[in-house]
Structures are given as structure tokens and as C-alpha cells.
Write an enzyme that holds these catalytic residues in place. Structure first.
Site, PDB file in Angstrom:
ATOM      1  N   ASP A 221     -13.763  -4.291   3.299  1.00 33.71           N
ATOM      2  CA  ASP A 221     -14.889  -3.825   2.478  1.00 33.71           C
ATOM      3  C   ASP A 221     -14.395  -3.786   0.951  1.00 33.71           C
ATOM      4  O   ASP A 221     -13.412  -4.286   0.626  1.00 33.71           O
ATOM      5  CB  ASP A 221     -14.802  -2.243   2.963  1.00 33.71           C
ATOM      6  CG  ASP A 221     -16.054  -1.695   2.230  1.00 33.71           C
ATOM      7  OD1 ASP A 221     -17.299  -2.239   1.932  1.00 33.71           O
ATOM      8  OD2 ASP A 221     -16.012  -0.448   1.847  1.00 33.71           O
TER       9      ASP A 221
ATOM     10  N   ASP B  14     -15.773  -1.820  -2.064  1.00 31.41           N
ATOM     11  CA  ASP B  14     -15.818  -0.556  -2.746  1.00 31.41           C
ATOM     12  C   ASP B  14     -14.792   0.513  -2.034  1.00 31.41           C
ATOM     13  O   ASP B  14     -15.136   0.665  -0.812  1.00 31.41           O
ATOM     14  CB  ASP B  14     -17.202   0.030  -3.090  1.00 31.41           C
ATOM     15  CG  ASP B  14     -17.832  -0.610  -4.129  1.00 31.41           C
ATOM     16  OD1 ASP B  14     -17.445  -0.923  -5.242  1.00 31.41           O
ATOM     17  OD2 ASP B  14     -19.036  -1.035  -3.670  1.00 31.41           O
TER      18      ASP B  14
END
Length: 259
Positions: free
Chosen positions: A13, A15
Site C-alpha cells: 500500500d 498511504d
């Protein structure tokens, strides 16, 4: 984890794992550098559908993080791939930004508000009542309802913002129709991403900061999962879920040596 095959490809991922509020997280640059030097396939994932991979490549580079354009996988790309598989050459009424409209243009979709096959809802900072009203009427007239991701809020420097999942709930209330979400935690996003880089779930790992999206999607796609504590999930919250990540680590810096 001793019974698992060695990790040959990585999905992470963005963020909360690599960056936080526009600032790189310590260890992110070293992790990405090691991945690039290893030659192993990898993807940086985001449920945010606003930006194209080229946009995100430039934004990350300005932060000092080098991620090849082909190594960026967004919920907009996953949504476009899904629609291309389901109904090639179709049409859609789109609420979203360039990341989503470009992905749909690239698969040959016609963007229209006249009898579209789909209403596709994505991320935007300018949700309008007019656009939502049009979406409701088109869905009531027979258009199928698709959303890029179920995230109810998104981050900003001023605090949480309403996101796709919250607007989807409004449209569902008005139509009685539930959308199909293409992004995390749907393992479809993981599987289409793995296919894009020629990787297999048995030898892949997913790194994320959220139990309810990143870890869940990685687990359901058959991958090893690593939860980092630099994002939304706190250590004491892990036990609240009926499933567990393969491993919990403090940050992405703890995984550099695993590559």
C-alpha cells in the site's frame, strides 16, 4: 510462515506504508531501492482513483521515492480491468477524476450520460449534487452500479474527507442498489495486480497499514501479509479482528532485509 514459499514479489500500500500526509516514511526509500535492484516484480497499490500512474510516479518522485510507472496499481486500473473483462467496449457515466476517466478511455470505453451500461463512482474532491442525482436516475433506469473502492473517508492535512464509500451509501439509499466495489478489500484488485506483473499469490506478500482492507485483501488473495504500524491500525486493534496478518512490524524499514 515457515511452511510458506519464499517471497518473490511484493505488493505494498502507499498511504500509511510508504508516505504519510505527503512525507516519506523512514525506510520507504531503502525498501523501494532494494526492490528495484533485486529485479523482483513489485507493485505500489492505492485505493485512491483520482490519479493516473504517471501522476503518482511524479508525485512520489517529488517526495524522493522512485517508483516506475508500471509498478503502480490503482483502484481505477482494477475497475477498468474488471469492466473490460465483463463488458468489453461498453459505456459508463463516471463520477471521478483523471485517474478513472483515463483508465476507462484506455480500455476503449465510451463515457456518456446517455443510457450507459454502468455508473462508475470514484474519488473526487468535488462531488456535486447534480452528478449524484444523475447517477441515481441512470441506475434507476437500468445502469449497473460500480465503485472503485469502499473507503468511507480519505486523509487530508485538515482532517478526514468524505470518500467514495460514503457517497456510494447515499446513492444506494436513493436507489436501493448496492454497488460492486473493485478496490481493496476485494481480492480482485490483488489478483489483477498480480496478473499484471506475472506474479503468483503463493510467492507474493502484501504490506499494508489497515487490517480491514490491506491485510484482508492480501489474505483472501492467498498472499503472506505484513501489517505496519505507521498508518491507521494501532497494535491493540489487531486483536479486534477475526483474522491476523502473517506478521506485524513497526514500519517498512523492518522489511528491507526480507527482500
Amino acid at each position: 510462515m515457515a511452511d510458506r514459499k519464499p517471497i518473490e514479489s511484493w505488493l505494498t500500500d502507499m498511504d500509511g506504508v510508504l508516505i504519510h500526509e505527503g512525507v516519506p516514511i523512514a525506510g520507504a526509500d531503502a525498501f523501494l531501492k532494494r526492490l528495484r535492484e533485486s529485479g523482483r516484480p513489485f507493485l505500489v497499490l492505492t485505493n485512491n482513483s483520482m490519479y493516473t500512474p504517471r501522476d503518482l510516479h511524479a508525485r512520489l518522485r517529488r517526495m524522493g521515492l522512485e517508483v516506475p510507472i508500471e509498478s503502480i496499481w490503482t483502484s481505477a486500473l482494477a475497475t477498468a480491468q474488471f469492466l473490460d473483462d465483463q463488458r468489453p467496449g461498453g459505456s459508463a457515466y463516471v463520477i471521478g477524476e483523471a485517474g478513472l476517466t483515463t483508465a476507462l478511455h484506455d480500455i476503449g470505453y465510451i463515457l456518456t450520460d446517455h443510457d450507459p451500461d454502468y455508473v462508475v463512482l470514484g474519488e473526487t474532491r468535488t462531488y456535486s449534487f447534480e452528478a449524484m442525482t444523475k447517477a441515481v436516475r441512470l441506475i434507476n433506469a437500468g445502469a449497473r452500479f460500480i465503485c472503485t473502492n469502499p473507503d468511507e473517508t480519505g486523509p487530508s492535512t485538515e482532517g478526514p474527507l468524505p470518500a467514495t464509500g460514503a457517497v456510494a451509501a447515499l446513492i444506494t439509499k436513493a436507489t436501493g442498489k448496492q454497488p460492486y466495489f473493485a478496490g481493496k478489500p476485494n481480492p480482485l484488485m490483488m489478483r489483477t495486480g498480480l496478473n499484471a506483473i506475472g506474479a503468483h499469490s503463493e510467492t507474493s506478500a502484501m504490506i499494508g497499514d489497515r487490517m480491514d482492507t490491506d491485510v484482508l485483501a492480501g489474505m483472501e488473495a492467498g498472499m503472506q501479509t505484513f501489517l505496519v504500524l505507521t498508518g491507521l491500525t494501532r497494535p491493540e486493534q489487531v486483536e479486534d479482528f477475526p483474522y491476523r496478518p502473517s506478521q506485524v512490524v513497526d514500519s517498512i524499514a523492518d522489511l528491507v532485509e526480507r527482500i
